[in-house]
Design a protein around this motif. Structure first.
Motif, short mmCIF file in Angstrom:
data_model
loop_
_atom_site.label_atom_id
_atom_site.label_comp_id
_atom_site.label_asym_id
_atom_site.label_seq_id
_atom_site.Cartn_x
_atom_site.Cartn_y
_atom_site.Cartn_z
N LEU A 126 0.83 -1.21 0.00
CA LEU A 126 0.00 0.00 0.00
C LEU A 126 0.86 1.26 0.00
CD1 LEU A 126 -2.82 -1.10 2.47
CD2 LEU A 126 -2.92 -0.99 -0.03
N PHE A 127 1.87 1.30 0.87
CA PHE A 127 2.75 2.48 0.90
C PHE A 127 3.56 2.61 -0.39
CE2 PHE A 127 2.46 2.06 5.69
CZ PHE A 127 1.67 3.19 5.84
N LEU A 128 3.93 1.49 -0.98
CA LEU A 128 4.64 1.53 -2.26
C LEU A 128 3.78 2.16 -3.35
CD1 LEU A 128 6.41 -1.93 -2.16
CD2 LEU A 128 7.56 0.27 -2.51
N LEU A 129 2.53 1.73 -3.44
CA LEU A 129 1.63 2.33 -4.43
C LEU A 129 1.45 3.82 -4.20
CD1 LEU A 129 -1.23 -0.31 -4.85
CD2 LEU A 129 0.49 0.36 -6.54
N LEU A 130 1.24 4.18 -2.95
CA LEU A 130 1.05 5.59 -2.61
C LEU A 130 2.32 6.40 -2.93
CD1 LEU A 130 -0.82 7.75 -1.49
CD2 LEU A 130 -0.08 7.10 0.82
N ALA A 131 3.47 5.87 -2.57
CA ALA A 131 4.74 6.57 -2.85
C ALA A 131 4.96 6.69 -4.35
CB ALA A 131 5.91 5.84 -2.19
N ALA A 132 4.66 5.64 -5.10
CA ALA A 132 4.83 5.70 -6.56
C ALA A 132 3.90 6.75 -7.16
CB ALA A 132 4.56 4.33 -7.18
N TRP A 133 2.67 6.77 -6.71
CA TRP A 133 1.70 7.75 -7.21
C TRP A 133 2.13 9.17 -6.85
CZ3 TRP A 133 -1.80 10.90 -4.39
CH2 TRP A 133 -2.71 11.58 -5.19
N ARG A 135 13.95 10.74 -11.18
CA ARG A 135 14.75 9.54 -10.89
C ARG A 135 14.22 8.85 -9.65
NH1 ARG A 135 19.03 9.26 -14.20
NH2 ARG A 135 19.92 11.19 -14.96
N ARG A 136 13.93 9.62 -8.64
CA ARG A 136 13.37 9.04 -7.41
C ARG A 136 12.09 8.28 -7.75
NH1 ARG A 136 12.70 13.18 -3.06
NH2 ARG A 136 14.80 12.52 -2.49
N GLY A 137 11.25 8.91 -8.53
CA GLY A 137 10.00 8.25 -8.92
C GLY A 137 10.23 6.97 -9.70
N ALA A 138 11.25 6.96 -10.56
CA ALA A 138 11.56 5.77 -11.35
C ALA A 138 12.00 4.62 -10.44
CB ALA A 138 12.65 6.08 -12.37
N TYR A 139 12.83 4.92 -9.45
CA TYR A 139 13.26 3.88 -8.51
C TYR A 139 12.08 3.36 -7.70
CZ TYR A 139 18.20 4.82 -9.45
OH TYR A 139 19.42 4.95 -10.05
N ILE A 140 11.22 4.27 -7.27
CA ILE A 140 10.05 3.86 -6.49
C ILE A 140 9.11 3.01 -7.34
CG2 ILE A 140 8.02 4.68 -5.24
CD1 ILE A 140 9.74 7.20 -4.53
N LEU A 141 8.89 3.42 -8.57
CA LEU A 141 8.01 2.64 -9.45
C LEU A 141 8.59 1.25 -9.70
CD1 LEU A 141 5.51 2.46 -11.23
CD2 LEU A 141 6.85 3.45 -13.09
N ALA A 142 9.88 1.15 -9.95
CA ALA A 142 10.52 -0.16 -10.15
C ALA A 142 10.38 -1.02 -8.90
CB ALA A 142 11.99 0.03 -10.52
N ALA A 143 10.62 -0.43 -7.74
CA ALA A 143 10.49 -1.17 -6.48
C ALA A 143 9.06 -1.65 -6.28
CB ALA A 143 10.91 -0.29 -5.30
#
Length: 167
Positions: A64-71, A80-88
């Motif tokens: 849930l936190f991963l989805l929220l952080a990616a969004w 770049r931060r967003g790209a790493y978060i989306l990949a994770a």
């Protein structure tokens, strides 16, 4: 708020990765030494014990936190931060959460339905092998996926600024 959510995603993902890693490098090694009936009984006990609020908070919190952080990090421009978060997020959802739900939990449920009482040694060995081989293989997948997701999140946390990804 973005950093707080990223921190929560990183912490919960790290907790899940730690549980899976700890299991892979200690519990699985110890269980491999057990006789078949003891292995089945101990595995069933762990499968019951792991369903607790502390584990649930990280196991369900991470995706849930991963989805929220990616969004949150995909707007207004992809960084770049967003790209790493989306990949994770993708790696965790498929390789950790998805594998657990689609492979490990069904195997746990099958084992839970089996009783060791009055069963022959040959049947105990057959049931153990039918469970342990695929379960351990899938466990390794989810362990590696969780660790990779955690590493990507740590890299995301270390990114300076919010520079857009060059296309």
């Amino acid at each position: 708020m973005k950093i707080f959510v990223l921190a929560l995603a990183t912490i919960t993902t790290a907790l899940v990765a730690g549980v899976f890693y700890g299991f892979a490098v200690s519990v699985n090694l110890a269980f491999a030494q057990l006789p078949d009936a003891a292995y089945i009984t101990a595995t069933k006990a762990i499968n019951v014990a792991i369903v607790n609020p502390a584990f649930a908070a990280s196991f369900f919190g991470a995706p849930l936190f991963l989805l929220l952080a990616a969004w949150m990090n995909a707007r207004p421009a992809f960084t770049r931060r967003g790209a790493y978060i989306l990949a994770a997020t993708i790696i965790f959802w498929i390789g950790s959460f998805g594998v657990t739900v689609a492979a490990n939990i069904p195997l746990n449920d099958q084992l839970a339905a089996f009783s060791v009482e009055g069963v022959s040694a040959a049947k105990l060995h057959e049931v153990r092998t039918a469970f342990a081989t695929p379960w351990n293989n899938w466990h390794m997948v989810r362990t590696l996926a969780s660790i990779l997701a955690m590493v990507l999140l740590i890299i995301a946390c270390l990114q300076r600024g919010n520079k857009e990804v060059n296309h």
